[in-house]
Structures are given as structure tokens and as C-alpha cells.
Scaffold this active site. Structure first.
Site, short mmCIF file in Angstrom:
data_model
loop_
_atom_site.label_atom_id
_atom_site.label_comp_id
_atom_site.label_asym_id
_atom_site.label_seq_id
_atom_site.Cartn_x
_atom_site.Cartn_y
_atom_site.Cartn_z
N GLU A 113 0.85 -1.20 0.00
CA GLU A 113 0.00 0.00 0.00
C GLU A 113 0.88 1.24 0.00
O GLU A 113 2.10 1.15 0.14
CB GLU A 113 -0.93 -0.02 1.22
CG GLU A 113 -1.95 -1.14 1.16
CD GLU A 113 -2.88 -1.17 2.35
OE1 GLU A 113 -3.31 -0.11 2.82
OE2 GLU A 113 -3.17 -2.27 2.82
N HIS A 241 -8.91 9.33 3.40
CA HIS A 241 -8.52 8.27 2.46
C HIS A 241 -8.75 8.79 1.05
O HIS A 241 -9.82 9.35 0.77
CB HIS A 241 -9.34 7.01 2.71
CG HIS A 241 -8.75 5.79 2.08
ND1 HIS A 241 -8.69 5.61 0.72
CD2 HIS A 241 -8.14 4.71 2.63
CE1 HIS A 241 -8.09 4.46 0.46
NE2 HIS A 241 -7.74 3.89 1.60
N ARG A 288 -0.78 8.74 1.78
CA ARG A 288 -2.15 9.19 1.61
C ARG A 288 -2.36 10.70 1.61
O ARG A 288 -3.22 11.21 0.91
CB ARG A 288 -2.97 8.65 2.76
CG ARG A 288 -3.56 7.39 2.41
CD ARG A 288 -4.36 6.87 3.51
NE ARG A 288 -4.32 5.45 3.27
CZ ARG A 288 -4.78 4.56 4.09
NH1 ARG A 288 -5.29 4.94 5.24
NH2 ARG A 288 -4.72 3.30 3.79
N HIS A 349 -11.22 9.43 7.24
CA HIS A 349 -10.99 7.99 7.38
C HIS A 349 -10.43 7.59 8.74
O HIS A 349 -10.86 6.62 9.33
CB HIS A 349 -10.03 7.59 6.26
CG HIS A 349 -9.69 6.13 6.20
ND1 HIS A 349 -10.65 5.17 5.96
CD2 HIS A 349 -8.52 5.47 6.34
CE1 HIS A 349 -10.07 3.98 5.94
NE2 HIS A 349 -8.78 4.13 6.20
N ARG A 384 -0.54 8.63 9.32
CA ARG A 384 -0.42 7.18 9.54
C ARG A 384 -0.05 6.46 8.25
O ARG A 384 -0.66 6.69 7.20
CB ARG A 384 -1.74 6.64 10.06
CG ARG A 384 -1.77 5.13 10.19
CD ARG A 384 -3.14 4.68 10.64
NE ARG A 384 -4.13 4.94 9.65
CZ ARG A 384 -4.74 4.01 8.91
NH1 ARG A 384 -4.45 2.73 9.09
NH2 ARG A 384 -5.65 4.33 8.03
P1 FAD Z 1 -13.35 0.24 16.41
O1 FAD Z 1 -13.08 -1.00 15.64
O2 FAD Z 1 -13.90 1.38 15.67
O3 FAD Z 1 -14.34 -0.11 17.60
C1 FAD Z 1 -14.93 0.92 18.37
C2 FAD Z 1 -15.86 0.28 19.38
O4 FAD Z 1 -16.17 1.23 20.39
C3 FAD Z 1 -17.20 -0.19 18.84
O5 FAD Z 1 -17.50 -1.43 19.42
C4 FAD Z 1 -18.20 0.84 19.38
O6 FAD Z 1 -19.50 0.33 19.61
C5 FAD Z 1 -17.55 1.19 20.71
N1 FAD Z 1 -17.95 2.47 21.23
C6 FAD Z 1 -17.66 3.71 20.75
N2 FAD Z 1 -18.19 4.64 21.55
C7 FAD Z 1 -18.83 4.00 22.55
C8 FAD Z 1 -19.60 4.41 23.67
N3 FAD Z 1 -19.83 5.70 23.93
N4 FAD Z 1 -20.11 3.47 24.48
C9 FAD Z 1 -19.93 2.14 24.23
N5 FAD Z 1 -19.20 1.70 23.18
C10 FAD Z 1 -18.68 2.62 22.37
N6 FAD Z 1 -6.63 -0.02 9.36
C11 FAD Z 1 -5.67 -0.90 9.02
O7 FAD Z 1 -4.68 -1.06 9.74
N7 FAD Z 1 -5.79 -1.62 7.87
C12 FAD Z 1 -6.85 -1.50 7.04
O8 FAD Z 1 -6.93 -2.18 6.04
C13 FAD Z 1 -7.86 -0.57 7.38
N8 FAD Z 1 -8.92 -0.38 6.56
C14 FAD Z 1 -9.94 0.43 6.98
C15 FAD Z 1 -11.08 0.53 6.19
C16 FAD Z 1 -12.15 1.29 6.62
C17 FAD Z 1 -13.39 1.39 5.75
C18 FAD Z 1 -12.08 1.97 7.85
C19 FAD Z 1 -13.24 2.78 8.34
C20 FAD Z 1 -10.93 1.90 8.62
C21 FAD Z 1 -9.86 1.13 8.19
N9 FAD Z 1 -8.70 1.02 8.95
C22 FAD Z 1 -7.72 0.14 8.58
C23 FAD Z 1 -8.61 1.65 10.26
C24 FAD Z 1 -8.94 0.60 11.32
O9 FAD Z 1 -9.99 -0.21 10.87
C25 FAD Z 1 -9.35 1.24 12.63
O10 FAD Z 1 -8.43 2.21 13.01
C26 FAD Z 1 -9.41 0.18 13.72
O11 FAD Z 1 -10.23 -0.89 13.32
C27 FAD Z 1 -9.93 0.78 15.01
O12 FAD Z 1 -10.12 -0.27 15.92
P2 FAD Z 1 -10.60 0.07 17.37
O13 FAD Z 1 -10.73 -1.24 18.06
O14 FAD Z 1 -9.73 1.10 17.96
O15 FAD Z 1 -12.04 0.75 17.19
C1 SIN Z 2 -7.18 0.55 2.74
O1 SIN Z 2 -7.43 -0.64 2.59
O2 SIN Z 2 -6.90 1.31 1.82
C2 SIN Z 2 -7.25 1.11 4.11
C3 SIN Z 2 -6.00 0.77 4.82
C4 SIN Z 2 -5.86 1.60 6.04
O3 SIN Z 2 -6.64 2.50 6.30
O4 SIN Z 2 -4.88 1.34 6.74
#
Ligand code: FAD
Ligand code: SIN
Length: 526
Positions: A113, A241, A288, A349, A384
């Protein structure tokens, strides 16, 4: 109602679930999710998870790529830590049942990537996040020590403030005793007391009009820490993104993974011309911030609403095999990715900043940890590197879990915390006020605090936000608590922090680009 536990985990994405699994054998865990357990940013991750597995890749190269992308603001020790601890955490994910694609020779099929000098992204087709979320959700549901409270909304952290002791911002002995949470099914507010609390509430993409983030991403954890007077940092670094599918009627925006550009797809203007060569030698695979800004510039020059991603020159069968979900999604909209260009636009993003934490995920509030997207560890700096966030989440889950386990026996559940006080509130019948304020907030952030900023735009954003801030606080004080008003309040808090920190940064750096300050000479291998 009051609940008591040893470990309170708020969030059911990769950060929250992996931490819960790592501490669960040592005591009782309560795990909160504000909607259903699987609805997280994690679930939508496409490209994959970055880790060094085989030569010619090396820790040195992954570290260097991360530092270059972070534009001089990464903490090098943290970069070293995450990169070197990554492969052990990949093995843990696999042991929990997550599957990553392999080649016929048994080696991982590694993708590339933007900003990566090597192929190092482990993935499961183009739905890596879905696969990780599936595997960990299954594990968590089975664990006897983990009590899952889904459809529970964390409202605020409990600290000395709730015992009647005044707390000053950044005071060093603020302690977290748990949270107030709204049980969305019963509409009751419960007190959840815990010896330790972990925030894994994800990002805040919904403060913008166009985002890849699902509706849950409203910056709740960051806003809670800010209100509890803990330290928040680097909020100006919001990552857009470059390539979300142009489809104005859909929210969140569907992502077209960067891995597709890693596979050979190229960006073109609406009239079919390549343009990335004007902006960076790495062209469509530049980091990005550069690609998103280039697209933004091209759209402003042409007045077009989107640019194209062209994958038509690639092997059609391989393209469909690597990106089956994107293929299906595009076909639903009448776009054949093997023969037609895909219309794409940048979308909010990822948040690089957030709750300031140390190497163990400890926040500046005692007994409170933060990991995953809501935290600011020092890994990402001003920008990032793609696929570094999933790996950061699980590496920090390990560090925070070890630290919590070492320390939890020294704590007790706090006594005398009063129940939530809803005196003087009544049911708010004016939903229109909340939805309108939210729309205004998104317009302010999109128009004035987007990919390209200026001093004047930021000041205007600040002035406009003040109005909706005071209106919303007044409404909050009078209203019976609901998810909608809490999310609006949180979104306004994190928007305020973003604008404030953007105004303080008097330079263009990484994701914070302003027309009032020239861009620094970027660290670059070119
Ligand atoms: P999340 O997975 O967002 O989980 C948040 C949790 O908190 C949820 O369960 C929600 O219900 C809970 N929550 C929030 N507020 C409250 C509240 N007030 N009370 C109770 N619960 C609450 N990163 C990569 O490294 N590789 C990738 O390929 C990639 N692709 C991506 C594609 C997309 C479309 C997106 C949106 C992001 C992508 N990212 C990627 C970024 C990555 O997915 C996120 O940064 C990561 O998954 C965040 O994980 P997390 O556990 O911190 O939060
Ligand atoms: C993507 O698949 O392009 C998202 C990857 C990321 O946000 O790290």
C-alpha cells in the site's frame, strides 16, 4: 443499578476484543459496545494489517517507512516497539482463528500500500477487518469471564469529581473509577464501577460529511477523557482516504482499498488523464496525505466531483479474485471494474491523534487505559502509514493487558459514587435540533477543517462551533439522556479539539496542510 468488575472494556473492535481476551483469565471483564458487538470500524478494514514476515522486508524498512510517512512527528521508540512486536501479535490473531490469505507455496500473500517500500500487508481478500472481527467475536462470546453488554452507551467517566472533589485539567492524580452508561434497551442509566477501565472507542469520522467510518465513530472516548480533564493531543491530524467510492447517497462511503493501487490501479482525472506524476515520484502509491491533496487539487481545478481509479489494464480474473467485495459492490452500482473506471473521492478515514498514552497504554488519568484509534501513542506522527492501525491496536492490547494484570490487585472498586443525576431534565421532543446541529457541525468541519485549511477558515470554524457548542450544552442539561444528544455533544467536543490544535500548529505538516504556511521539506527517500 450498579455493576462491579475488575476490568471494564469500552469498545468491541480489534483493540477492545483483543485486550478483553488477554486479561479475561485474570478476573471479571465487562465489555461494552454501543450497538451490536460486530459494528465497529475494525469490521470494515479492507487492505490488511502490516507486519514484517519475510526478507527482503525487515524491521528497519518498516520503521523507516513509518517515520517518513509520519513527517517527523513519530516517536521513534514507539515505532520500533510496534514494528518489532507485530509478528508475535499476528500469531496470536491466527491462534484465535483469524485467517490470512496464503500463496500456493504456503507463504502469506503480502500486499503493498501507499508509503510501504515492500509488500508487507497480511490480508484476507479485501475484507480483512471482517475476518478479524469474526474470529475475535467468536472467542469473546465463548469466554466465561467476559460479560458482554451490547447496546450500552458509555456516557462519562467517573472520577473524584463525582465524589464532590474539584478536579483541574491535567491534574496528575485524577483517577477513573468506572463509567455511567445508558442501557439503550431499558433507557436506564447504570453505574459501572471497575478497578481498571480501558477505552477502545475508535475514531471520529462522522464529524465530517463524507467518511468511510460507520455511524459509531463519533469520538466518544476522546470526548469523555477531555471532559474528565485528561490530556488529548495531535487532533489536527485527520487522515482522509484518497479513494472512497463516489456515491453521494451512501453513508458511510464505501472504501476502494489502497491495495488496489498496490496491485497496479492508477488514478486519472475525469477526462482520463494521469495526474499523480505532477505531485510525487511514487505517483498513485505516494502516502495518503499527498494523494488525497492531489485529488482535491485536481477536483478544484476541473470542478469535477470525482476522479477515476483505473484497473482496466490489470488481469481481470486476478483482480476479481483479490477484490471480490469491491467487485460485487461496484457491479451493484453498474460498474464493471475490469472494463470501466471507478469514480472515487477522498473521505475522512482515520484520526492519528487522540487520548495521550504511554508505552503501556496508560492515559494521564489513573486506572484508565486507551488503545486503538482513540489513543495517541506516537506511532503515526503527522500521518499514519497504511495498515499500521490494526497492528498498533493489538500490540497495545498486549502492553496494556500486561500492565493492567500487574497492577489490578492494588485497586478496589470505589464506594459512594452517586447514581446519575437527572433532576430538572425532561424528554426532548425536538429531535430536529439535534439532527440540524449535527449537519451544521459536519458542514463546518468539511468546509473549513478539511484536506486544505487556512487561518481564516479555522477561525471561522471556531466561531461557528462555539454557537452550536453552547446551544447543545444547554439542550443536554435540560434533556433526558439519549444516544443522539450524547453523540452530538461528543462530536462537538472532538471537533473543538481538532480546530483548536489545528490553529495552534503554525506550519503545514503531514495531514495538516494550510495555505498560510509553506510545506516543510519532507523527510523522503526520493
Ligand atoms: P473500532 O473498531 O472502531 O471499535 C470501536 C468500538 O467502540 C465499537 O464497538 C463501538 O460500539 C464502541 N464504542 C464507541 N463509543 C462507545 C460508547 N460511547 N459506548 C460504548 N461503546 C462505544 N486499518 C488498518 O490497519 N488496515 C486496514 O486495512 C484498514 N482499513 C480500513 C477501512 C475502513 C473502511 C475503515 C473505516 C478503517 C480502516 N482502517 C484500517 C482503520 C482501522 O480499521 C481502525 O483504526 C481500527 O479498526 C480501530 O479499531 P478500534 O478497536 O480502535 O475501534
Ligand atoms: C485501505 O485498505 O486502503 C485502508 C487501509 C488503512 O486504512 O490502513
Amino acid at each position: 443499578m450498579t455493576r462491579k468488575t475488575d476490568f471494564l472494556v469500552i469498545g468491541s473492535g480489534l483493540a477492545g476484543l483483543s485486550y478483553a481476551l488477554k486479561v479475561a483469565d485474570k478476573g471479571k471483564v465487562i465489555l461494552l459496545s454501543k450497538t451490536k458487538l460486530e459494528e465497529t470500524n475494525t469490521r470494515y478494514a479492507q487492505g490488511g494489517i502490516a507486519a514484517v514476515t519475510y526478507s527482503p522486508d525487515s524491521h528497519k524498512k518498516h520503521i523507516e517507512d513509518t517515520l517518513i510517512c509520519g513527517d517527523g512527528l513519530c516517536n521513534e521508540n514507539i515505532v520500533r516497539k510496534v514494528v518489532s512486536e507485530a509478528s508475535a501479535q499476528i500469531l496470536e490473531l491466527i491462534s484465535w482463528g483469524a485467517k490470512f490469505d496464503k500463496k500456493p507455496d504456503g507463504h502469506f500473500d503480502l500486499a503493498k500500500e501507499g508509503g510501504h517500500s515492500e509488500h508487507r500487508i497480511l490480508h484476507h481478500k479485501d475484507n480483512t477487518g471482517y475476518e478479524i472481527q469474526r474470529a475475535l467475536t467468536e472467542q469473546v462470546i465463548q469466554h466465561q469471564n467476559i460479560e458482554i453488554l451490547d447496546h450500552y452507551f458509555a456516557i462519562d467517566l467517573l472520577t473524584q469529581h463525582h465524589l464532590g472533589v474539584p478536579v483541574a485539567r491535567h491534574q496528575d492524580d485524577i483517577t477513573c473509577f468506572g463509567i455511567y452508561a445508558l442501557n439503550i434497551r431499558t433507557n436506564q442509566i447504570e453505574t459501572i464501577l471497575s478497578k481498571t477501565t480501558l477505552l477502545a472507542t475508535g475514531g471520529m469520522g462522522n464529524i465530517y460529511q463524507t467518511t468511510t467510518n460507520p455511524e459509531i465513530a463519533t469520538g466518544d472516548g476522546i470526548a469523555m477523557v477531555y471532559r474528565a480533564k485528561g490530556i488529548i493531543e495531535n487532533m489536527e491530524f485527520v487522515q482522509f482516504h484518497p479513494t472512497s467510492l463516489f456515491n453521494p447517497t451512501q453513508r458511510p462511503s464505501f472504501l476502494i482499498t489502497e491495495a488496489m493501487r498496490g496491485f497496479g490501479a492508477i488514478l486519472r482525472t475525469k477526462n482520463g488523464k494521469e495526474f499523480m506524476y505532477k505531485y510525487d515520484k511514487r505517483q498513485s502509491l505516494a502516502p495518503r496525505d499527498i494523494v488525497a491533496r492531489a485529488i482535491d487539487t485536481e477536483m478544484k481545478i476541473s470542478g469535477d466531483e470525482y476522479v477515476y481509479l483505473d484497473a482496466t489494464h490489470l488481469n481481470a480474473e486476478k483482480l476479481k479474485a483479490h477484490f471480490p467485495n469491491i467487485n460485487t459492490k461496484c457491479l451493484e452500482l453498474g460498474i464493471n471494474i475490469t472494463t470501466e473506471f471507478i469514480p472515487v473521492v477522498p473521505a475522512a478515514h482515520y484520526l492519528c491523534g487522540g487520548i495521550k498514552v504511554d508505552t503501556n497504554g496508560c492515559t494521564t488519568i489513573r486506572r484508565l487505559y486507551a488503545i486503538g484509534e482513540n489513543s495517541s501513542t506516537g506511532l503515526h506522527g503527522a500521518n499514519r502509514l497504511a495498515s499500521n492501525s490494526l497492528i498498533e491496536a493489538i500490540v497495545y492490547a498486549e502492553s496494556a493487558a500486561s500492565h493492567t494484570i500487574e497492577n489490578v490487585s492494588a485497586y478496589e472498586n470505589q464506594k459512594n459514587i452517586p447514581a446519575w443525576n437527572d433532576e430538572g431534565t425532561s424528554h426532548n421532543e425536538e429531535m430536529v435540533l439535534i439532527t440540524q446541529e449535527y449537519k451544521e457541525l459536519q458542514a463546518i468541519m468539511t468546509n473549513y477543517v478539511g484536506i486544505v485549511r487556512s487561518n481564516l477558515r479555522l477561525k471561522r470554524a471556531f466561531d461557528r462551533l462555539e454557537i452550536i457548542y453552547s446551544e447543545t450544552e444547554e439542550l443536554f442539561d435540560k434533556s433526558v439522556v439519549s444516544v443522539n444528544i450524547c453523540q452530538l455533544r461528543n462530536a462537538i467536543n472532538v471537533a473543538y479539539l481538532t480546530i483548536k490544535m489545528a490553529r495552534r500548529r503554525r506550519e503545514s505538516r503531514g495531514l495538516h496542510y494550510t495555505i498560510d504556511y509553506p510545506q516543510r521539506n519532507k523527510l523522503s527517500k526520493l
